[in-house]
Design a protein around this motif. Structure first.
Motif, mmCIF file in Angstrom:
data_model
loop_
_atom_site.group_PDB
_atom_site.id
_atom_site.type_symbol
_atom_site.label_atom_id
_atom_site.label_comp_id
_atom_site.label_asym_id
_atom_site.label_seq_id
_atom_site.Cartn_x
_atom_site.Cartn_y
_atom_site.Cartn_z
ATOM 1 N N HIS A 267 0.818 -1.222 0.000
ATOM 2 C CA HIS A 267 0.000 0.000 0.000
ATOM 3 C C HIS A 267 0.848 1.266 0.000
ATOM 4 O O HIS A 267 0.323 2.357 0.214
ATOM 5 N N GLY A 268 2.167 1.095 -0.178
ATOM 6 C CA GLY A 268 3.053 2.248 -0.250
ATOM 7 C C GLY A 268 3.404 2.858 1.082
ATOM 8 O O GLY A 268 3.908 3.985 1.141
ATOM 9 N N GLU A 269 3.157 2.145 2.156
ATOM 10 C CA GLU A 269 3.478 2.650 3.489
ATOM 11 C C GLU A 269 4.831 2.093 3.946
ATOM 12 O O GLU A 269 5.288 1.044 3.483
ATOM 13 N N ALA A 270 5.468 2.822 4.864
ATOM 14 C CA ALA A 270 6.799 2.445 5.345
ATOM 15 C C ALA A 270 6.700 1.306 6.348
ATOM 16 O O ALA A 270 5.789 1.261 7.186
ATOM 17 N N ALA A 271 7.641 0.364 6.248
ATOM 18 C CA ALA A 271 7.751 -0.742 7.211
ATOM 19 C C ALA A 271 9.219 -1.087 7.369
ATOM 20 O O ALA A 271 9.967 -1.132 6.384
ATOM 21 N N GLY A 272 9.614 -1.321 8.607
ATOM 22 C CA GLY A 272 11.017 -1.622 8.868
ATOM 23 C C GLY A 272 11.354 -3.076 8.625
ATOM 24 O O GLY A 272 10.478 -3.919 8.388
ATOM 25 N N ASP A 273 12.657 -3.369 8.697
ATOM 26 C CA ASP A 273 13.115 -4.746 8.491
ATOM 27 C C ASP A 273 12.914 -5.614 9.732
ATOM 28 O O ASP A 273 12.941 -6.839 9.630
ATOM 29 N N CYS A 274 12.761 -5.007 10.904
ATOM 30 C CA CYS A 274 12.574 -5.801 12.120
ATOM 31 C C CYS A 274 11.191 -6.425 12.108
ATOM 32 O O CYS A 274 10.177 -5.724 11.993
#
Length: 487
Positions: A267-274
């Motif tokens: 959805h184009g939202e930011a998400a971290g690798d953790c």
């Protein structure tokens, strides 16, 4: 007498605990780069500690053949080809200075790498954890068995007995290895087995066995958190360039599950690798969450790096979400700048220069030290005596140190009083005008020396006198000064 009333804001809770109760830690096993480094350093450190007393070194006939030996009865310290006397305690002072500065240098380079890899508490605790996993299983099994403590079965009782028996065996050999540094190791082992060793040896073995068993088996991370002063000192000495075990929150946040992260990115939202798997917490020997930032309890052993790298590899993401880094690089990455590292900087250069300087001084002193020494102590009562012929006599206690492994003949000369003669009490000399005596090998010889000089040739109240001792065979010279006084 009226008792003072405390304000409500400062009233003490008499029912509250004085300190926080310990939370049991069950570290999970992990494999990876830093775990292999820890295994290697553990094997090396324990191998040196346990086996070094049995290493032999030939020093000649009659000399101890143990490579590393603290010979308390004879006041000697042997380290391979080096033999130190009590008068040379400054070498140990130099070693302590070098060790302290080396600790500061390690801190400026990699934070608490001493705590994480080389500290005896870490090494033995790691070994005890390995035994615990071998006997009782990994983290989940141990937690389940601890939860079912009220229902003790024969199998569980056998596991506990075996674990503590191995712990006690390791602790006993730790204490036993320590006392071997103070006596000939093979001889002392035989005496210990046949119960003929000195009682003091058994006492020290018991003390060190108990301390190792308690510190590595039960207190564990509490030693690092509460007893050891180094975490507080290290926190005051560190700077922004030191590499510490760091969670790279610029890359890891926002934390979310693997499935949720995929949905957010779709959805184009930011998400971290953790992915919030808590593996970094599960493997931590002090039970902390490195993602909460720098903490006093963190010994920076790097096991959380291995755990996180394993997870990142499984989910197909870049490793080193947790790694040795500094806060400056996190800020630079957030600003879109490349990371920078400054291993060589004024702090590390100063520490390195201090280590090199102190080490060079010690090496020079060791290479140029004299193996023949002399000390002079003037008699105090009486200070001087006038003989019947009018001449003046002063008496001295002269101590000779022969640090070589063989006997040698030395001649005694004096400079100072005019026309003075020297007489050594109780020692035969080859020549009456120049006393020559034999010094035993690797020994201290103390003699009474009389110096007599005509009063008419020495009118001063006090004349400096120099005792010069010369090795007839090798030509080595040692000297000491005092005063020749009139009555």
């Amino acid at each position: 007498m009226n008792q003072p009333v405390l304000p409500a804001a400062v009233e003490l809770d008499a029912d509250g605990p004085l300190y926080a109760a310990r939370k049991q830690v069950y570290p999970q096993s992990v494999s990876g780069t830093f775990r292999r480094i820890k295994w290697g350093l553990m094997a090396f450190c324990l191998g040196v500690y346990y086996l070094l007393p049995f290493v032999r070194w030939d020093r000649g006939l009659g000399a101890p053949s143990q490579a590393v030996l603290v010979d308390l009865p004879n006041s000697r310290f042997y380290f391979f080809f080096i033999e130190l006397w009590p008068q040379e305690v400054y070498y140990f002072t130099g070693l302590l200075i070098v060790a302290a500065i080396a600790l500061f240098l390690m801190n400026s380079l990699g934070g608490r790498i001493w705590c994480g890899y080389l500290c005896p508490q870490t090494v033995w605790t790691d070994l005890f954890y390995a035994v615990e996993r071998m006997v009782e299983g990994d983290r989940r099994e141990r937690m389940q068995k601890a939860a079912a403590r009220g229902t003790m079965k024969l199998e569980r009782f056998a596991e506990i007995t075996l674990k503590h028996s191995i712990w006690l065996l390791i602790a006993w050999w730790t204490g036993g290895a320590w006392v071997l540094y103070f006596n000939d190791a093979p001889t002392l082992v035989q005496e210990l087995v046949t119960f003929q060793a000195p009682m003091l040896a058994y006492i020290w073995i018991a003390i060190l066995t108990a301390t190792t068993y308690l510190l590595a088996g039960f207190m564990r991370e509490q030693v690092c958190v509460y007893m050891c002063p180094w975490p507080r000192i290290q926190a005051a000495l560190t700077d922004e360039w030191a590499l510490n075990v760091t969670y790279k929150y610029d890359r890891g946040e926002k934390r979310t599950s693997l499935k949720k992260a995929s949905e957010l990115r779709a959805h184009g939202e930011a998400a971290g690798d953790c992915i919030d798997c808590y593996q970094c917490v599960a493997v931590c020997p002090t039970g902390i969450d490195i993602r909460d930032g720098a903490q006093l309890e963190c010994i920076q052993c790097g096991l959380c790096i291995d755990a996180c790298d394993t997870v990142m590899k499984k989910v197909g993401r870049e490793p080193r979400l947790i790694g040795y880094d500094n806060d400056i690089n996190i800020q630079r990455r957030q600003a879109g700048k490349p990371p920078i590292y400054r291993i060589v900087r004024p702090r590390t250069l100063v520490y390195s220069a201090m280590i090199a300087g102190v080490g060079a001084i010690m090496l020079y002193a060791l290479l140029t030290r004299s193996l023949l020494d002399v000390n002079v102590l003037h008699d105090r009562n009486p200070v001087a005596v006038r003989l019947s012929d009018g001449s003046i006599r002063n008496a001295y206690t002269v101590r000779f140190l022969n640090k070589r492994a063989f006997d040698r003949v030395v001649a005694i000369d004096i400079d100072g009083p005019n026309n003075a003669t020297v007489h050594v009490v109780g020692a035969d000399s080859v020549t009456p005008d120049r006393p020559m005596i034999i010094l035993g090998r690797d020994a201290t010889t103390e003699l009474r020396v009389l110096v007599t000089a005509p009063s008419e040739d020495n009118l001063e109240k006090s004349i400096p006198v120099k005792f010069r001792v010369t090795d007839i065979g090798l030509g080595e010279i040692a000297s000491a000064t005092d005063n020749f006084v009139s009555p």
